[in-house]
Design a protein around this motif. Structure first.
Motif, PDB file in Angstrom:
ATOM      1  N   TRP A   1       0.862  -1.180   0.000  1.00  8.18           N
ATOM      2  CA  TRP A   1       0.000   0.000   0.000  1.00  8.18           C
ATOM      3  C   TRP A   1       0.892   1.221   0.000  1.00  8.18           C
ATOM      4  CZ3 TRP A   1      -5.396   0.319   0.053  1.00  8.18           C
ATOM      5  CH2 TRP A   1      -6.049  -0.918   0.081  1.00  8.18           C
ATOM      6  N   GLY A   2       0.376   2.307  -0.531  1.00  8.59           N
ATOM      7  CA  GLY A   2       1.182   3.526  -0.575  1.00  8.59           C
ATOM      8  C   GLY A   2       0.330   4.767  -0.439  1.00  8.59           C
ATOM      9  N   PHE A   3       1.018   5.903  -0.374  1.00  6.15           N
ATOM     10  CA  PHE A   3       0.340   7.198  -0.374  1.00  6.15           C
ATOM     11  C   PHE A   3       0.376   7.735  -1.793  1.00  6.15           C
ATOM     12  CE2 PHE A   3       2.224   7.339   4.003  1.00  6.15           C
ATOM     13  CZ  PHE A   3       1.018   7.387   4.688  1.00  6.15           C
ATOM     14  N   SER A   4      -0.691   8.397  -2.178  1.00  5.11           N
ATOM     15  CA  SER A   4      -0.663   9.110  -3.449  1.00  5.11           C
ATOM     16  C   SER A   4      -0.085  10.492  -3.157  1.00  5.11           C
ATOM     17  CB  SER A   4      -2.097   9.209  -3.962  1.00  5.11           C
ATOM     18  OG  SER A   4      -2.247  10.302  -4.810  1.00  5.11           O
ATOM     19  N   ARG A   5       0.952  10.884  -3.913  1.00  6.24           N
ATOM     20  CA  ARG A   5       1.513  12.225  -3.675  1.00  6.24           C
ATOM     21  C   ARG A   5       0.414  13.267  -3.928  1.00  6.24           C
ATOM     22  NH1 ARG A   5       6.611  14.204  -3.352  1.00  6.24           N
ATOM     23  NH2 ARG A   5       7.682  12.530  -4.448  1.00  6.24           N
ATOM     24  N   GLY A   6       0.233  14.129  -2.941  1.00  7.38           N
ATOM     25  CA  GLY A   6      -0.847  15.117  -3.048  1.00  7.38           C
ATOM     26  C   GLY A   6      -2.174  14.606  -2.516  1.00  7.38           C
ATOM     27  N   GLY A   7      -2.160  13.439  -1.880  1.00  8.85           N
ATOM     28  CA  GLY A   7      -3.410  12.876  -1.347  1.00  8.85           C
ATOM     29  C   GLY A   7      -4.161  12.100  -2.413  1.00  8.85           C
ATOM     30  N   THR A   8      -5.252  11.422  -1.985  1.00  8.78           N
ATOM     31  CA  THR A   8      -5.946  10.551  -2.955  1.00  8.78           C
ATOM     32  C   THR A   8      -6.669  11.378  -4.029  1.00  8.78           C
ATOM     33  OG1 THR A   8      -7.851  10.333  -1.473  1.00  8.78           O
ATOM     34  CG2 THR A   8      -6.206   8.573  -1.406  1.00  8.78           C
ATOM     35  N   GLY A   9      -6.886  12.672  -3.740  1.00  7.28           N
ATOM     36  CA  GLY A   9      -7.485  13.539  -4.758  1.00  7.28           C
ATOM     37  C   GLY A   9      -6.594  13.656  -5.985  1.00  7.28           C
ATOM     38  N   ALA A  10      -5.289  13.468  -5.785  1.00  8.24           N
ATOM     39  CA  ALA A  10      -4.370  13.574  -6.924  1.00  8.24           C
ATOM     40  C   ALA A  10      -4.606  12.412  -7.902  1.00  8.24           C
ATOM     41  CB  ALA A  10      -2.926  13.583  -6.439  1.00  8.24           C
ATOM     42  N   ILE A  11      -5.102  11.286  -7.395  1.00 12.92           N
ATOM     43  CA  ILE A  11      -5.414  10.153  -8.300  1.00 12.92           C
ATOM     44  C   ILE A  11      -6.590  10.564  -9.191  1.00 12.92           C
ATOM     45  CG2 ILE A  11      -6.114   7.726  -8.416  1.00 12.92           C
ATOM     46  CD1 ILE A  11      -5.066   7.429  -5.519  1.00 12.92           C
ATOM     47  N   SER A  12      -7.616  11.127  -8.535  1.00  9.06           N
ATOM     48  CA  SER A  12      -8.799  11.549  -9.312  1.00  9.06           C
ATOM     49  C   SER A  12      -8.404  12.628 -10.307  1.00  9.06           C
ATOM     50  CB  SER A  12      -9.880  12.072  -8.363  1.00  9.06           C
ATOM     51  OG  SER A  12     -10.168  11.112  -7.387  1.00  9.06           O
ATOM     52  N   ALA A  13      -7.528  13.552  -9.861  1.00 10.32           N
ATOM     53  CA  ALA A  13      -7.109  14.642 -10.763  1.00 10.32           C
ATOM     54  C   ALA A  13      -6.355  14.076 -11.969  1.00 10.32           C
ATOM     55  CB  ALA A  13      -6.240  15.636 -10.002  1.00 10.32           C
ATOM     56  N   ALA A  14      -5.528  13.055 -11.729  1.00  7.83           N
ATOM     57  CA  ALA A  14      -4.776  12.455 -12.841  1.00  7.83           C
ATOM     58  C   ALA A  14      -5.738  11.783 -13.826  1.00  7.83           C
ATOM     59  CB  ALA A  14      -3.771  11.435 -12.299  1.00  7.83           C
ATOM     60  N   ILE A  15      -6.736  11.085 -13.291  1.00  6.03           N
ATOM     61  CA  ILE A  15      -7.704  10.414 -14.186  1.00  6.03           C
ATOM     62  C   ILE A  15      -8.502  11.474 -14.954  1.00  6.03           C
ATOM     63  CG2 ILE A  15      -9.641   8.794 -14.322  1.00  6.03           C
ATOM     64  CD1 ILE A  15      -8.642   7.626 -11.600  1.00  6.03           C
ATOM     65  N   ALA A  16      -8.887  12.550 -14.241  1.00  2.00           N
ATOM     66  CA  ALA A  16      -9.631  13.636 -14.907  1.00  2.00           C
ATOM     67  C   ALA A  16      -8.770  14.231 -16.018  1.00  2.00           C
ATOM     68  CB  ALA A  16     -10.024  14.703 -13.892  1.00  2.00           C
ATOM     69  N   GLY A  17      -7.467  14.381 -15.741  1.00  2.06           N
ATOM     70  CA  GLY A  17      -6.556  14.931 -16.758  1.00  2.06           C
ATOM     71  C   GLY A  17      -6.559  14.061 -18.004  1.00  2.06           C
ATOM     72  N   ALA A  18      -6.518  12.730 -17.795  1.00  2.00           N
ATOM     73  CA  ALA A  18      -6.515  11.806 -18.935  1.00  2.00           C
ATOM     74  C   ALA A  18      -7.846  11.892 -19.687  1.00  2.00           C
ATOM     75  CB  ALA A  18      -6.273  10.378 -18.444  1.00  2.00           C
ATOM     76  N   ALA A  19      -8.947  12.026 -18.929  1.00  2.00           N
ATOM     77  CA  ALA A  19     -10.272  12.096 -19.571  1.00  2.00           C
ATOM     78  C   ALA A  19     -10.389  13.371 -20.405  1.00  2.00           C
ATOM     79  CB  ALA A  19     -11.371  12.035 -18.507  1.00  2.00           C
ATOM     80  N   ILE A  20      -9.932  14.492 -19.839  1.00  2.00           N
ATOM     81  CA  ILE A  20     -10.023  15.780 -20.564  1.00  2.00           C
ATOM     82  C   ILE A  20      -9.148  15.729 -21.819  1.00  2.00           C
ATOM     83  CG2 ILE A  20      -9.419  18.246 -20.410  1.00  2.00           C
ATOM     84  CD1 ILE A  20     -10.332  18.059 -17.412  1.00  2.00           C
ATOM     85  N   GLU A  21      -7.964  15.144 -21.651  1.00  2.00           N
ATOM     86  CA  GLU A  21      -7.068  15.035 -22.822  1.00  2.00           C
ATOM     87  C   GLU A  21      -7.729  14.228 -23.941  1.00  2.00           C
ATOM     88  OE1 GLU A  21      -2.517  14.480 -22.554  1.00  2.00           O
ATOM     89  OE2 GLU A  21      -3.308  12.482 -23.015  1.00  2.00           O
ATOM     90  N   ALA A  22      -8.526  13.219 -23.526  1.00  2.00           N
ATOM     91  CA  ALA A  22      -9.190  12.385 -24.544  1.00  2.00           C
ATOM     92  C   ALA A  22     -10.445  13.069 -25.089  1.00  2.00           C
ATOM     93  CB  ALA A  22      -9.538  11.025 -23.936  1.00  2.00           C
ATOM     94  N   GLY A  23     -10.765  14.245 -24.556  1.00  2.00           N
ATOM     95  CA  GLY A  23     -11.891  14.998 -25.117  1.00  2.00           C
ATOM     96  C   GLY A  23     -13.119  15.085 -24.228  1.00  2.00           C
ATOM     97  N   ALA A  24     -13.076  14.481 -23.038  1.00  2.00           N
ATOM     98  CA  ALA A  24     -14.268  14.524 -22.168  1.00  2.00           C
ATOM     99  C   ALA A  24     -14.440  15.929 -21.590  1.00  2.00           C
ATOM    100  CB  ALA A  24     -14.124  13.514 -21.034  1.00  2.00           C
ATOM    101  N   GLU A  25     -15.702  16.256 -21.341  1.00  2.00           N
ATOM    102  CA  GLU A  25     -15.997  17.522 -20.666  1.00  2.00           C
ATOM    103  C   GLU A  25     -16.366  17.179 -19.225  1.00  2.00           C
ATOM    104  OE1 GLU A  25     -19.174  19.574 -22.721  1.00  2.00           O
ATOM    105  OE2 GLU A  25     -19.747  20.543 -20.833  1.00  2.00           O
ATOM    106  N   ILE A  26     -15.942  17.995 -18.290  1.00  2.00           N
ATOM    107  CA  ILE A  26     -16.225  17.674 -16.884  1.00  2.00           C
ATOM    108  C   ILE A  26     -16.822  18.910 -16.216  1.00  2.00           C
ATOM    109  CG2 ILE A  26     -15.235  16.972 -14.681  1.00  2.00           C
ATOM    110  CD1 ILE A  26     -13.032  15.533 -16.185  1.00  2.00           C
ATOM    111  N   ARG A  27     -17.957  18.713 -15.567  1.00  2.00           N
ATOM    112  CA  ARG A  27     -18.568  19.838 -14.865  1.00  2.00           C
ATOM    113  C   ARG A  27     -18.719  19.515 -13.379  1.00  2.00           C
ATOM    114  NH1 ARG A  27     -23.836  21.716 -18.297  1.00  2.00           N
ATOM    115  NH2 ARG A  27     -23.042  21.250 -20.383  1.00  2.00           N
TER     116      ARG A  27
END
Ligand SMILES: Cc1cc2nc3c(=O)[nH]c(=O)nc-3n(C[C@H](O)[C@H](O)[C@H](O)COP(=O)(O)OP(=O)(O)OC[C@H]3O[C@@H](n4cnc5c(N)ncnc54)[C@H](O)[C@@H]3O)c2cc1C
Length: 533
Positions: A241-267
């Motif tokens: 088990w490990g820590f996500s740098r920046g907290g677990t929100g950084a995992i969601s932010a990374a996934i959101a980044g990938a989604a936006i890059e692929a063209g998804a819109e997020i509100r």
């Protein structure tokens, strides 16, 4: 976050911007679909979120450690490029009232020597246990990456899946077969009793078996939850088990980044009030502000209670399906106390700020302690002396606290959603006091170093994070709610009785934890139905 015109038409609307909703959107967008994610809160991540609760102190408000996130998702979405990074969590330190402790480290040899201090026999058995669990993890691992089979059909594709599972079981050694059946049926303590004699070792290991369930360490079925938590894998190593740098929100932010890059819109701040259904088909959603959005499919990452009982008008769903949804068990049993600290805690049994503070600190000193904690909950009270899993992420990731200060996260069980006397708004601070009092029995300086305290009750998890009854996994991980039974029998393949409405959150196989698997598997099924994969 991007905003777009009202009343737009999309290929897919994803309800909820937790990590599974975001994974789902990322895969759909990568397949060329026009996708929008609609999140009710002001921030993305759901239960995988980082928030600055006190100035300069960033908390993983809910989930706090990571390992279950599927490697295929990390690869497919190239998450490291979007900021995903896991830092090591070094072992588990269990202080004992006697003044002794048990400290299992990531270094196998050191752990072995430490366990031998308590029992030479257990040190031998620990080695064997590790090997046996590895086999079990290898057996179960492909199941995490597959859509559950439908055992009621003669469809050749489903039969092949069953055959695949049957073959895998057949290929296990006799001992592994027995272990597998025992893990599926026994209590965590009964299972561990077969291997070990040291009480504190069994207590602290059994704790993984009760996380997020309203069960005790001696309740049948908890051995499986133990395995679920063993399944985590970092860089190919199970059980890390490990820590996500920046907290677990950084995992969601990374996934959101990938989604936006692929063209998804997020509100964000875009809560859904209703799913539009016409002629048995999902057509779109109505937002809480009254806006309507239309899409070919709707994919809901929120739990079945919210999706089917709150967002869908009467008359669209069969009665027997609704009965099953009403029977789906949530029974939240966990709370969280997040602390901003001025200094580090000093444990009586091992003073100083050594590496024992960098891993998990488990308040689980004996099997009896764990079972008594459950006894309180059974009768509608929070545990007078709770089980706690404590981490201090700022020791490993200084970015989450001001220089010289620390954040401490205390995951607590049991905090039953339904209290016998009073309600959680009245009991919140008393519950927080109980947690601090418990901790101060082991680390007496704790009360003097707290400069901020956030108490998260099961009611807060429901109200703020949309987790019905405060269940951290969007529904218990009990055997009758797993695999082809999750969320309800007959509907475990991410589809629902409403055409073009899918489920993609933790309430679907393989369940809770920052895994992303439900979001990915739902996307695979959606794309299959679209004829795009
Ligand atoms: C206290 C706590 C501790 C935990 N600890 C760990 C841990 O250490 N490690 C681990 O792996 N897992 C942990 N978990 C479990 C893990 O965090 C969850 O299983 C996982 O994050 C769930 O992800 P999800 O995307 O399926 O759902 P959620 O995170 O629940 O996301 C659903 C999203 O939908 C949104 N939503 C709800 N209603 C609406 C609506 N009407 N309209 C629009 N959006 C809506 C919510 O705001 C939320 O953002 C923990 C959970 C909790 C609560």
């Amino acid at each position: 976050m991007a905003n777009s015109a009202k009343n737009s038409k999309y290929d897919a609307i994803v309800i909820g911007g937790g990590h599974n909703g975001l994974v789902n959107a990322a895969y759909l967008a990568k397949a060329g679909k026009k996708v929008v994610v609609l999140e009710r809160r002001h921030v993305l991540g759901g239960a995988a979120v980082t928030e600055e609760v006190f100035p300069g102190f960033k908390f993983s408000v809910c989930s706090y450690v990571v390992s279950l996130l599927r490697p295929e998702i990390i690869r497919d979405l190239d998450l490291p490029r979007h900021g995903f990074e896991v830092l090591p969590l070094d072992g588990t330190f269990t202080p004992m009232p006697s003044g002794d402790y048990l400290w299992r480290m990531n270094d196998h040899g050191k752990s072995r020597r430490e366990i031998a201090r308590h029992s030479k026999l257990d040190a031998e058995a620990y080695e064997e246990f590790g090997k046996a669990m590895l086999q079990m993890c290898r057996f179960v691992k492909p199941i995490l990456g597959m859509t559950p089979p439908d055992p009621t059909t003669l469809n050749p594709r489903e039969l092949l899946k069953l055959l695949f599972l049957g073959r895998r079981f057949k290929d296990l050694s006799l001992d592994d077969k027995y272990n597998q059946v025992q893990l599926m049926t026994m209590s965590a303590v009964d299972f561990l009793d077969r291997w070990f004699e040291t009480d504190v070792l069994k207590a602290t290991m059994s704790a993984s078996g009760i996380i997020g369930t309203f069960l005790g360490v001696r309740s049948p079925g908890t051995a499986y939850v133990l395995l679920h938590h063993y399944m985590g894998e970092i860089d190919g190593a199970f059980r890390s088990w490990g820590f996500s740098r920046g907290g677990t929100g950084a995992i969601s932010a990374a996934i959101a980044g990938a989604a936006i890059e692929a063209g998804a819109e997020i509100r964000t701040k875009a809560g859904i009030a209703e799913i539009l259904v016409k002629d048995g088909k999902a057509k779109g959603v109505v937002l809480e502000n009254g806006d309507e959005l239309h899409a070919d499919i709707v994919s809901s990452s929120v739990d079945p209670n919210r999706t089917f009982l709150k967002m869908i008008g009467p008359g669209h769903l069969p009665g027997d399906f609704l009965d099953e949804v009403r029977r789906y068990k949530f029974r939240g049993s966990s709370g969280k106390v997040n602390l901003a600290l001025d200094a580090l805690p000093e444990f009586k049994c091992l003073p100083g700020s050594g590496p024992h503070l960098r891993g998990a600190i488990s308040i689980s000193p004996s099997v009896e302690y764990m079972e008594r904690a459950y006894d309180d909950a059974k009768y509608g009270q929070y545990s007078r002396r709770p089980y706690m899993d404590v981490v201090i992420p700022s020791l490993t990731d200084p970015s989450v606290a001001p220089p010289g200060k620390h954040v401490m996260s205390c995951f607590v069980q049991y905090a039953p959603y339904k209290l016998k006397d009073g309600n959680w708004d009245e009991k919140r601070e008393a519950f927080g006091d109980t947690v601090i009092d418990t901790l101060s029995e082991y680390a007496p300086n704790i009360k003097n170093i707290i400069i901020g305290r956030q108490v998260v009750t099961p009611l807060d998890l429901e109200r703020e994070f949309g987790l019905t009854e405060g269940n951290i996994f969007q529904g218990e991980l009990s055997l009758e709610q797993l695999f082809f039974l999750r969320p309800v029998p007959g509907w475990a393949q991410y589809r629902t009785p409403i055409r073009n409405l899918y489920m993609c959150g933790s309430a679907t196989h393989p369940g809770g934890g920052i895994m992303g698997a439900p979001g990915r598997l739902a996307a695979v099924e959606i794309l299959k139905d679209w004829g795009a994969s």
